[in-house]
Design a protein around this motif. Structure first.
Motif, PDB file in Angstrom:
ATOM      1  N   PHE A 376       0.837  -1.200   0.000  1.00  0.00           N
ATOM      2  CA  PHE A 376       0.000   0.000   0.000  1.00  0.00           C
ATOM      3  C   PHE A 376       0.873   1.252   0.000  1.00  0.00           C
ATOM      4  N   ARG A 377       1.903   1.273   0.846  1.00  0.00           N
ATOM      5  CA  ARG A 377       2.789   2.437   0.886  1.00  0.00           C
ATOM      6  C   ARG A 377       3.588   2.558  -0.415  1.00  0.00           C
ATOM      7  N   THR A 378       3.995   1.417  -0.964  1.00  0.00           N
ATOM      8  CA  THR A 378       4.786   1.449  -2.195  1.00  0.00           C
ATOM      9  C   THR A 378       3.965   1.961  -3.370  1.00  0.00           C
ATOM     10  N   VAL A 379       2.738   1.464  -3.503  1.00  0.00           N
ATOM     11  CA  VAL A 379       1.922   1.874  -4.638  1.00  0.00           C
ATOM     12  C   VAL A 379       1.520   3.341  -4.522  1.00  0.00           C
ATOM     13  N   ARG A 380       1.416   3.865  -3.307  1.00  0.00           N
ATOM     14  CA  ARG A 380       1.147   5.288  -3.126  1.00  0.00           C
ATOM     15  C   ARG A 380       2.332   6.129  -3.613  1.00  0.00           C
ATOM     16  N   LYS A 381       3.554   5.661  -3.305  1.00  0.00           N
ATOM     17  CA  LYS A 381       4.747   6.360  -3.790  1.00  0.00           C
ATOM     18  C   LYS A 381       4.813   6.338  -5.309  1.00  0.00           C
ATOM     19  N   VAL A 382       4.530   5.174  -5.879  1.00  0.00           N
ATOM     20  CA  VAL A 382       4.554   5.060  -7.336  1.00  0.00           C
ATOM     21  C   VAL A 382       3.498   5.969  -7.962  1.00  0.00           C
ATOM     22  N   GLY A 383       2.319   6.041  -7.348  1.00  0.00           N
ATOM     23  CA  GLY A 383       1.278   6.921  -7.860  1.00  0.00           C
ATOM     24  C   GLY A 383       1.713   8.375  -7.868  1.00  0.00           C
ATOM     25  N   LYS A 384       2.393   8.809  -6.819  1.00  0.00           N
ATOM     26  CA  LYS A 384       2.909  10.183  -6.763  1.00  0.00           C
ATOM     27  C   LYS A 384       3.918  10.421  -7.880  1.00  0.00           C
ATOM     28  N   ILE A 385       4.797   9.437  -8.106  1.00  0.00           N
ATOM     29  CA  ILE A 385       5.832   9.587  -9.140  1.00  0.00           C
ATOM     30  C   ILE A 385       5.186   9.680 -10.526  1.00  0.00           C
ATOM     31  N   ILE A 386       4.214   8.811 -10.803  1.00  0.00           N
ATOM     32  CA  ILE A 386       3.581   8.806 -12.123  1.00  0.00           C
ATOM     33  C   ILE A 386       2.822  10.107 -12.367  1.00  0.00           C
ATOM     34  N   ASP A 387       2.085  10.590 -11.375  1.00  0.00           N
ATOM     35  CA  ASP A 387       1.343  11.839 -11.552  1.00  0.00           C
ATOM     36  C   ASP A 387       2.289  13.022 -11.746  1.00  0.00           C
ATOM     37  N   SER A 388       3.395  13.030 -11.024  1.00  0.00           N
ATOM     38  CA  SER A 388       4.386  14.096 -11.219  1.00  0.00           C
ATOM     39  C   SER A 388       5.020  13.989 -12.600  1.00  0.00           C
ATOM     40  N   TYR A 389       5.255  12.770 -13.052  1.00  0.00           N
ATOM     41  CA  TYR A 389       5.798  12.567 -14.402  1.00  0.00           C
ATOM     42  C   TYR A 389       4.813  13.082 -15.451  1.00  0.00           C
ATOM     43  N   LEU A 390       3.522  12.824 -15.250  1.00  0.00           N
ATOM     44  CA  LEU A 390       2.518  13.297 -16.200  1.00  0.00           C
ATOM     45  C   LEU A 390       2.474  14.813 -16.264  1.00  0.00           C
ATOM     46  N   GLN A 391       2.734  15.486 -15.147  1.00  0.00           N
ATOM     47  CA  GLN A 391       2.760  16.944 -15.150  1.00  0.00           C
ATOM     48  C   GLN A 391       3.885  17.482 -16.027  1.00  0.00           C
ATOM     49  N   VAL A 392       4.970  16.722 -16.165  1.00  0.00           N
ATOM     50  CA  VAL A 392       6.093  17.162 -17.000  1.00  0.00           C
ATOM     51  C   VAL A 392       5.825  16.859 -18.473  1.00  0.00           C
ATOM     52  N   VAL A 393       5.423  15.616 -18.767  1.00  0.00           N
ATOM     53  CA  VAL A 393       5.217  15.247 -20.174  1.00  0.00           C
ATOM     54  C   VAL A 393       3.989  15.924 -20.762  1.00  0.00           C
ATOM     55  N   ALA A 394       3.101  16.465 -19.906  1.00  0.00           N
ATOM     56  CA  ALA A 394       1.929  17.167 -20.423  1.00  0.00           C
ATOM     57  C   ALA A 394       2.327  18.430 -21.178  1.00  0.00           C
ATOM     58  N   ARG A 395       3.535  18.917 -20.961  1.00  0.00           N
ATOM     59  CA  ARG A 395       4.011  20.113 -21.665  1.00  0.00           C
ATOM     60  C   ARG A 395       4.533  19.801 -23.068  1.00  0.00           C
ATOM     61  N   ASP A 396       4.631  18.525 -23.399  1.00  0.00           N
ATOM     62  CA  ASP A 396       5.088  18.119 -24.727  1.00  0.00           C
ATOM     63  C   ASP A 396       3.966  18.370 -25.730  1.00  0.00           C
ATOM     64  N   ALA A 397       4.230  19.245 -26.693  1.00  0.00           N
ATOM     65  CA  ALA A 397       3.181  19.612 -27.647  1.00  0.00           C
ATOM     66  C   ALA A 397       2.759  18.448 -28.524  1.00  0.00           C
ATOM     67  N   ASN A 398       3.641  17.466 -28.708  1.00  0.00           N
ATOM     68  CA  ASN A 398       3.337  16.329 -29.578  1.00  0.00           C
ATOM     69  C   ASN A 398       2.837  15.105 -28.814  1.00  0.00           C
TER      70      ASN A 398
END
Length: 629
Positions: A376-398
């Motif tokens: 449970f703690r591990t998957v919560r950490k992974v969820g935070k990482i993935i959502d933060s990653y999505l915030q970065v790649v969302a700036r990719d115009a393509n």
């Protein structure tokens, strides 16, 4: 580095065209051809034949005593190694070191310059230099071992490779306080003048100069002793990879596949072999290498192409096991596929996440129950990482909306404690380079959002966010209204019984006091005062009922105000959407229908999703009728 000087005479060899000769008054009577070089030498006037057993046999077999012509094209080390042996026979000064020891030693063995042919011969002196200088030194052993790449068969048969590896491994296993020889250590921030102690990984940089096969032999020998922790082995692998493998961080394939992107195929093949070898040597202990290093190997394997599928699967599995240790920067590797327009390789991150979830789902029920809290703690950490990653790649115009939505939906519900981070990623995607996104794509992107898991601040932002679909705004408004109504009703239900109880207790206490006083007054003043006492008690009871009625009235006024505010918010949202031209009239009617049915009223038990779905069906029906017309 150590070296040895042999001989005293000056170098009298000279070159004339493709011929090497020795300055001498004695005429030459021996011609030795090696590749494209001819050596004009002497048989007996100088101790060339007396020291070389091979030349003695060849001269005897020819039978020509005047002038001989011998071809030695297969001598190990070539003409340079032969010239060292010839100079030794002529007594010319030569300088031996770890760089030229091996070819000279192999050539001397080939020419049979041993003690059985002549005392104090070249082989004996070379072996003495090997044992007393090269094998005793740290860098000398490494340099000599590296030269064996050019003469692998001779080096193996003469035992040079095994002797050098044993010497290197012995020094690696030496406790750091006992290290007295020079070594290379260029880590950032390290200064030998300020650090008096020897670092534990002092040996990793020097052995990274070796060929991958020799490096593998040393690491394997060190691991077989079980004297060093897995982290040190992993550090050696990391240093070697940084030394030889390309940096794929900023590499993008050009459209033309015939360009220099593919580089030299020989170099590409060498790098593939390095990736396969390093991946096979990673210790099985978790944490022996960082997840950033594993991800880098995985990216390089994808970039090079042709890497073993077994290697790719193992790197993907090992990386997913340590995914919770990753940072967003670890996942930001560029896409190397010429067919994908996006800059970031989001497909590889999706494969990594799916591998992580598969590994946990494959656990046995007993292990899953035992590790449930850890997962449970591990998957919560992974969820935070993935959502933060999505915030970065969302700036990719393509970046396609389908890939962003697929990665966002790959996380299980338990991976997100709230939806604030994924809301930020969606908002960035809609705000930056994707403002012209279609309504269907917006719905596809936003369907992952759960309005009940948004914080009050984010909900307040969502209500005013013109980029969100109207359906999401209505859901946020409905949940906000329901939440406010329930909170107010709960607070009132807790407060009113307390007030009544307090009033009842106060009235009871006052009534008891009054009865005591009335009884005393009755004895003094007579029975007429009993009426006065009953009148006072009645007045206090009426006051309590009046206060309760006022509290109920205030609650009704509050509920009426909230309904008015919600109604105004929905009308404002409808006007905003109509001005933008982003919704149909049917959707406006859907919002009005929801409001008229009382879905935004306090205490309503109607399901918002059902009402919105109903509005959606009505909207589709209207569009069908329009098509028929």
């Amino acid at each position: 580095m150590k070296f040895m000087k042999i001989g005293t005479k000056p170098d009298t060899f000279y070159t004339e065209r493709a011929t090497r000769s020795v300055v001498s008054d004695v005429p030459s009577d021996l011609l030795i051809q090696i590749n494209n070089i001819s050596y004009v030498l002497h048989k007996l006037q100088f101790p060339l034949l007396p020291k070389c057993g091979l030349l003695q046999r060849l001269c005897c077999d020819s039978g020509d005593l005047e002038k001989m012509n011998i071809e030695l094209h297969d001598i190990p080390g070539g003409e340079e190694a032969f010239e060292l042996c010839a100079k030794f026979c002529y007594g010319i000064k030569i300088k031996l070191s770890a760089y030229n020891f091996l070819p000279a030693y192999c050539a001397a063995k080939f020419l049979e310059m041993t003690e059985s042919v002549d005392k104090g011969n070249f082989v004996l002196k070379l072996e003495a230099f090997l044992n007393s200088c090269i094998l005793e030194g740290w860098k000398d052993s490494i340099v000599t071992l590296q030269t064996t790449v050019k003469l692998p068969d001779w080096s193996e048969n003469l035992g040079i490779i095994r002797k050098c590896i044993d010497s290197i491994v012995e020094k690696i296993l030496t406790p750091p306080p006992q290290v007295t020889w020079s070594y290379t250590y260029t880590r950032p921030g390290y200064n030998k003048k300020h650090h008096h102690s020897v670092p534990k990984d002092w040996w990793t940089e020097d052995i990274s100069d070796l060929d991958i096969d020799l490096f593998r032999c040393i690491v394997t020998a060190v691991r077989s002793t079980y004297m060093l922790p897995p982290q040190l082995i992993g550090e050696a692998l990391h240093v070697y990879a940084c030394r030889w493998l390309p940096d794929t961080t900023n590499i993008r394939p050009p459209p033309d596949q015939n360009s220099d992107y593919n580089h030299d195929e020989t170099l590409m093949e060498k790098n593939r072999r390095i990736v396969d070898t390093i991946a096979s040597m990673i210790p099985g202990d978790k944490g022996s290498v960082s997840v950033g290093f594993l991800l880098r190997l995985l990216v390089i394997a994808s970039y090079l192409g042709g890497v073993s599928p077994v290697t790719k699967r193992e790197l993907l599995r090992r990386s997913s096991l340590q995914l919770e240790e990753a940072t967003v920067n670890d996942l930001l590797f560029p896409s190397h596929s010429p067919t994908d327009p996006e800059f970031y390789d989001i497909d590889l991150v999706l494969a990594l996440l799916q591998s992580f979830l598969v590994i946990w789902r494959r656990q046995s029920p007993a292990a899953a129950a035992e590790n449930s809290h850890h997962f449970f703690r591990t998957v919560r950490k992974v969820g935070k990482i993935i959502d933060s990653y999505l915030q970065v790649v969302a700036r990719d115009a393509n970046m396609p909306v389908s890939k962003v939505a697929t990665l966002a939906e790959a996380l299980p519900d338990m991976a997100r404690e709230d939806h604030d981070d994924i809301y930020k990623a969606i908002n960035i995607y809609l705000k930056q380079e994707h403002s012209d996104l279609s309504k269907a794509d917006k719905k596809r992107l936003c369907r992952i959002l759960d309005c009940q898991k948004l914080s009050p601040e984010v909900r307040a932002h969502a209500v005013k966010n013109e980029r969100l679909p109207l359906r999401i705004v209505v859901q946020v408004l409905f949940f906000e209204q329901e939440r406010g109504s329930n909170s107010k009703a709960a607070a009132t239900s807790h407060r009113l019984p307390g007030q009544l109880e307090q009033l009842y207790s106060s009235g009871k206490q006052t009534s008891t006091t009054s009865r005591g006083e009335d009884h005393a007054a009755k004895q003094r003043l007579g029975g007429d005062d009993e009426k006065l006492s009953r009148g006072e008690g009645t007045r206090r009871t009426n006051n309590a009922v009046s206060e309760t009625t006022n509290a109920t009235g205030k609650r009704d006024i509050y509920e009426q105000r909230k309904r008015s505010e919600a109604k105004s918010a929905v009308e404002f949202t409808e006007r905003r959407a109509l001005n933008r031209g982003e919704i149909q009239v049917e959707e406006v009617n859907m919002g009005r229908e929801i409001r008229e049915l009382g879905i935004l009223s306090a205490g309503s038990k109607l399901d918002a999703s059902k009402m919105i779905h109903k509005g959606s069906r009505s909207s589709e029906h209207g569009r069908d009728k329009a098509k028929d017309r």
